[in-house]
Design a protein around this motif. Structure first.
Motif, PDB file in Angstrom:
ATOM      1  N   HIS A   1      40.308  48.651  81.656  1.00  0.00           N
ATOM      2  CA  HIS A   1      41.755  48.464  81.795  1.00  0.00           C
ATOM      3  C   HIS A   1      42.066  47.242  82.656  1.00  0.00           C
TER       4      HIS A   1
ATOM      5  N   VAL B   1      44.738  63.996  72.651  1.00  0.00           N
ATOM      6  CA  VAL B   1      46.005  63.398  73.051  1.00  0.00           C
ATOM      7  C   VAL B   1      46.938  63.357  71.840  1.00  0.00           C
TER       8      VAL B   1
ATOM      9  N   SER C   1      34.860  57.918  77.080  1.00  0.00           N
ATOM     10  CA  SER C   1      35.544  59.183  77.384  1.00  0.00           C
ATOM     11  C   SER C   1      36.944  59.196  76.804  1.00  0.00           C
ATOM     12  N   GLU C   2      37.642  58.100  76.959  1.00  0.00           N
ATOM     13  CA  GLU C   2      39.008  58.035  76.428  1.00  0.00           C
ATOM     14  C   GLU C   2      39.012  58.121  74.912  1.00  0.00           C
ATOM     15  N   ARG C   3      38.054  57.480  74.280  1.00  0.00           N
ATOM     16  CA  ARG C   3      37.965  57.519  72.823  1.00  0.00           C
ATOM     17  C   ARG C   3      37.707  58.951  72.355  1.00  0.00           C
TER      18      ARG C   3
ATOM     19  N   GLU D   1      33.745  68.610  73.648  1.00  0.00           N
ATOM     20  CA  GLU D   1      33.384  67.205  73.894  1.00  0.00           C
ATOM     21  C   GLU D   1      31.977  67.089  74.470  1.00  0.00           C
TER      22      GLU D   1
ATOM     23  N   SER E   1      32.762  51.599  82.495  1.00  0.00           N
ATOM     24  CA  SER E   1      34.019  51.708  81.767  1.00  0.00           C
ATOM     25  C   SER E   1      34.164  53.134  81.253  1.00  0.00           C
ATOM     26  N   ASN E   2      35.370  53.645  81.236  1.00  0.00           N
ATOM     27  CA  ASN E   2      35.588  54.994  80.721  1.00  0.00           C
ATOM     28  C   ASN E   2      36.107  54.975  79.281  1.00  0.00           C
ATOM     29  N   ASN E   3      35.895  53.869  78.567  1.00  0.00           N
ATOM     30  CA  ASN E   3      36.370  53.777  77.187  1.00  0.00           C
ATOM     31  C   ASN E   3      35.804  54.877  76.297  1.00  0.00           C
TER      32      ASN E   3
ATOM     33  N   MET F   1      38.562  61.685  73.882  1.00  0.00           N
ATOM     34  CA  MET F   1      39.720  62.537  74.146  1.00  0.00           C
ATOM     35  C   MET F   1      40.944  62.161  73.312  1.00  0.00           C
ATOM     36  N   LYS F   2      40.874  61.066  72.591  1.00  0.00           N
ATOM     37  CA  LYS F   2      42.041  60.583  71.841  1.00  0.00           C
ATOM     38  C   LYS F   2      42.564  61.624  70.845  1.00  0.00           C
TER      39      LYS F   2
END
Length: 182
Positions: free
Chosen positions: A3, A113, A105-107, A139, A101-103, A109-110
């Motif tokens: 980010h 969301v 993890s975010e991917r 996950e 990077s937490n990309n 959890m998308k």
């Protein structure tokens, strides 16, 4: 850190000056090093972070501290965001287990969301907590290359056959990273 880099990249599109090239180059160097170390053990990665990444991070923070920009500009916002992440980035340098990077993890959890509206019907804090636990298990299964449906079916079937008075110490064997498919 992804980010942080994205905010500097957005500022670079507007500024197109040397003001953004220094932090972007430093961030790109950091990410390149981390990519090389991705498969290393946590201990080896921590050692490399301290020896090779730490000087880059320090140079990045010095640049942020010395940067004199308007706080409302894109570059000012990027610097302010980076500064807000500073304690977390500095803490990250002490650990090798945590990704830079937490990309990923975010991917992962998308999908949750995107389904957020469906979860509004949890009807209670307990229901929302149960959803959060189930999402975490699913996950974790995915991260360990396990089919979540197979895992949940087999684990729940097997655990239902244990006597109620059995100690909780045995539960660790059912965690996704320890579980052996029957």
């Amino acid at each position: 850190m992804a980010h942080v880099r994205r905010k500097f990249f957005e500022a670079a599109r507007v500024f197109k000056t040397l003001d953004t090239s220094i932090p972007l180059n430093l961030l790109d160097e950091m990410f390149a090093l981390e990519a090389q170390w991705q498969k290393l053990s946590p201990k080896a990665r921590r050692k490399r972070r301290r020896s090779k990444l730490s000087p880059l991070v320090k140079r990045f923070w010095v640049w942020c501290d010395m940067c004199d920009v308007l706080s409302k500009s894109n570059l000012g916002k990027a610097v302010a965001y980076a500064e807000s992440m500073r304690p977390y980035v500095d803490r990250l340098m002490k650990y090798g287990e945590i990704d830079f990077s937490n990309n990923a993890s975010e991917r992962n959890m998308k999908s949750y969301v995107m389904d957020r509206k469906n979860f509004l019907f949890s009807t209670s804090p307990e229901g929302a907590r149960a959803n959060a636990i189930l999402m975490s298990i699913i996950e974790t299964c995915k991260a360990n290359a396990i089919d979540p449906m197979t895992y949940l079916t087999e684990v729940l079937d097997e655990m239902a056959q244990y006597p109620e008075n059995r100690k909780f110490g045995y539960l660790g064997q059912y965690l996704p990273w320890n579980w052996k498919q029957s």
